[in-house]
Design a protein around this motif. Structure first.
Motif, PDB file in Angstrom:
ATOM      1  N   GLY A  78      45.420 -40.021 -49.415  1.00 31.41           N
ATOM      2  CA  GLY A  78      45.503 -41.194 -50.276  1.00 31.41           C
ATOM      3  C   GLY A  78      46.843 -41.900 -50.168  1.00 31.41           C
ATOM      4  N   ALA A  79      47.669 -41.512 -49.205  1.00 29.62           N
ATOM      5  CA  ALA A  79      48.992 -42.122 -49.054  1.00 29.62           C
ATOM      6  C   ALA A  79      48.877 -43.597 -48.679  1.00 29.62           C
ATOM      7  CB  ALA A  79      49.815 -41.371 -48.009  1.00 29.62           C
ATOM      8  N   TRP A  80      47.889 -43.920 -47.872  1.00 27.82           N
ATOM      9  CA  TRP A  80      47.705 -45.321 -47.461  1.00 27.82           C
ATOM     10  C   TRP A  80      47.449 -46.182 -48.696  1.00 27.82           C
ATOM     11  CZ3 TRP A  80      48.074 -47.503 -42.668  1.00 27.82           C
ATOM     12  CH2 TRP A  80      47.611 -48.808 -42.542  1.00 27.82           C
ATOM     13  N   ARG A  81      46.526 -45.734 -49.537  1.00 32.24           N
ATOM     14  CA  ARG A  81      46.165 -46.467 -50.755  1.00 32.24           C
ATOM     15  C   ARG A  81      47.338 -46.508 -51.735  1.00 32.24           C
ATOM     16  NH1 ARG A  81      40.972 -44.442 -53.791  1.00 32.24           N
ATOM     17  NH2 ARG A  81      41.100 -43.334 -51.852  1.00 32.24           N
ATOM     18  N   ALA A  82      48.024 -45.396 -51.906  1.00 38.71           N
ATOM     19  CA  ALA A  82      49.168 -45.338 -52.827  1.00 38.71           C
ATOM     20  C   ALA A  82      50.286 -46.265 -52.353  1.00 38.71           C
ATOM     21  CB  ALA A  82      49.683 -43.906 -52.945  1.00 38.71           C
ATOM     22  N   GLY A  83      50.507 -46.304 -51.056  1.00 38.42           N
ATOM     23  CA  GLY A  83      51.534 -47.195 -50.506  1.00 38.42           C
ATOM     24  C   GLY A  83      51.187 -48.659 -50.737  1.00 38.42           C
ATOM     25  N   ARG A  84      49.933 -49.005 -50.545  1.00 38.88           N
ATOM     26  CA  ARG A  84      49.506 -50.392 -50.794  1.00 38.88           C
ATOM     27  C   ARG A  84      49.664 -50.754 -52.259  1.00 38.88           C
ATOM     28  NH1 ARG A  84      44.079 -49.939 -48.244  1.00 38.88           N
ATOM     29  NH2 ARG A  84      43.454 -50.591 -50.308  1.00 38.88           N
ATOM     30  N   ALA A  85      49.291 -49.853 -53.150  1.00 34.85           N
ATOM     31  CA  ALA A  85      49.411 -50.114 -54.594  1.00 34.85           C
ATOM     32  C   ALA A  85      50.878 -50.268 -54.974  1.00 34.85           C
ATOM     33  CB  ALA A  85      48.770 -48.984 -55.391  1.00 34.85           C
ATOM     34  N   TRP A  86      51.738 -49.430 -54.433  1.00 31.55           N
ATOM     35  CA  TRP A  86      53.173 -49.526 -54.711  1.00 31.55           C
ATOM     36  C   TRP A  86      53.721 -50.857 -54.211  1.00 31.55           C
ATOM     37  CZ3 TRP A  86      57.313 -49.995 -51.297  1.00 31.55           C
ATOM     38  CH2 TRP A  86      58.563 -49.863 -51.868  1.00 31.55           C
ATOM     39  N   TRP A  87      53.311 -51.269 -53.022  1.00 31.57           N
ATOM     40  CA  TRP A  87      53.783 -52.514 -52.425  1.00 31.57           C
ATOM     41  C   TRP A  87      53.336 -53.721 -53.268  1.00 31.57           C
ATOM     42  CZ3 TRP A  87      57.357 -53.746 -49.046  1.00 31.57           C
ATOM     43  CH2 TRP A  87      57.376 -55.025 -48.520  1.00 31.57           C
ATOM     44  N   ARG A  88      52.080 -53.712 -53.700  1.00 27.56           N
ATOM     45  CA  ARG A  88      51.572 -54.798 -54.553  1.00 27.56           C
ATOM     46  C   ARG A  88      52.328 -54.894 -55.868  1.00 27.56           C
ATOM     47  NH1 ARG A  88      45.859 -53.060 -53.800  1.00 27.56           N
ATOM     48  NH2 ARG A  88      45.396 -53.753 -51.702  1.00 27.56           N
ATOM     49  N   GLY A  89      52.668 -53.742 -56.419  1.00 27.94           N
ATOM     50  CA  GLY A  89      53.393 -53.717 -57.685  1.00 27.94           C
ATOM     51  C   GLY A  89      54.802 -54.267 -57.576  1.00 27.94           C
ATOM     52  N   ARG A  90      55.353 -54.246 -56.402  1.00 27.06           N
ATOM     53  CA  ARG A  90      56.718 -54.748 -56.179  1.00 27.06           C
ATOM     54  C   ARG A  90      56.730 -56.224 -55.827  1.00 27.06           C
ATOM     55  NH1 ARG A  90      61.143 -51.553 -55.353  1.00 27.06           N
ATOM     56  NH2 ARG A  90      61.842 -53.097 -53.834  1.00 27.06           N
TER      57      ARG A  90
END
Length: 146
Positions: free
Chosen positions: A133-145
């Motif tokens: 789930g690192a791909w999804r978590a990274g995308r979510a983190w990026w969107r939040g920033r």
């Protein structure tokens, strides 16, 4: 207190554990039966004794493999997956070196076989990112920033 279990898709969890077991096998072989083969992959430009590199990378693989097996249901699995993906990127120059220097190891005794092997490294990176789930978590983190 242990971290709470997170809902997981069984296929991803299975692939995460399989990747962990694969790394545990590879790490063990670094330290035992395939040590010479792994030494052949250490690029000549690495300023360390090849045996030190093989032992160190074997220990890292054992650690990462164990982390993947244990992290299959915990929130930090995405972090583990990201670290595993970075590890696969970090060892890629060894595969390139094996091709450029025409070094035979692991049954790769032709340049064609060594080139084909290069295509498997990105698969391992994607496997680590997807299954944890690192791909999804990274995308979510990026969107939040942004």
């Amino acid at each position: 207190m242990p971290a709470p279990a997170l809902p997981r898709r069984p296929l991803r969890a299975t692939f995460q554990v399989l990747l962990g077991l694969t790394l545990l096998f590879a790490g063990t072989s670094h330290l035992t039966t395939a040590r010479q083969e792994f030494r052949a992959q250490v690029p000549t430009w690495v300023p360390l004794d090849p045996d030190v590199v093989v032992v160190a990378s074997g220990i890292v693989e054992l650690t990462l493999g164990l982390a993947l097996v244990l992290a299959w249901r915990y929130p930090w699995r995405a972090l583990v997956g990201g670290v595993v993906a970075l590890f696969f990127v970090a060892i890629f120059p060894g595969n390139i070196s094996q091709l450029v220097t025409h070094t035979d190891a692991f049954g790769l005794d032709t340049d064609t076989a060594r080139v084909v092997r290069l295509f498997f490294q990105p698969v391992l990176v994607l496997w680590a990112l997807w299954s944890t789930g690192a791909w999804r978590a990274g995308r979510a983190w990026w969107r939040g920033r942004h």
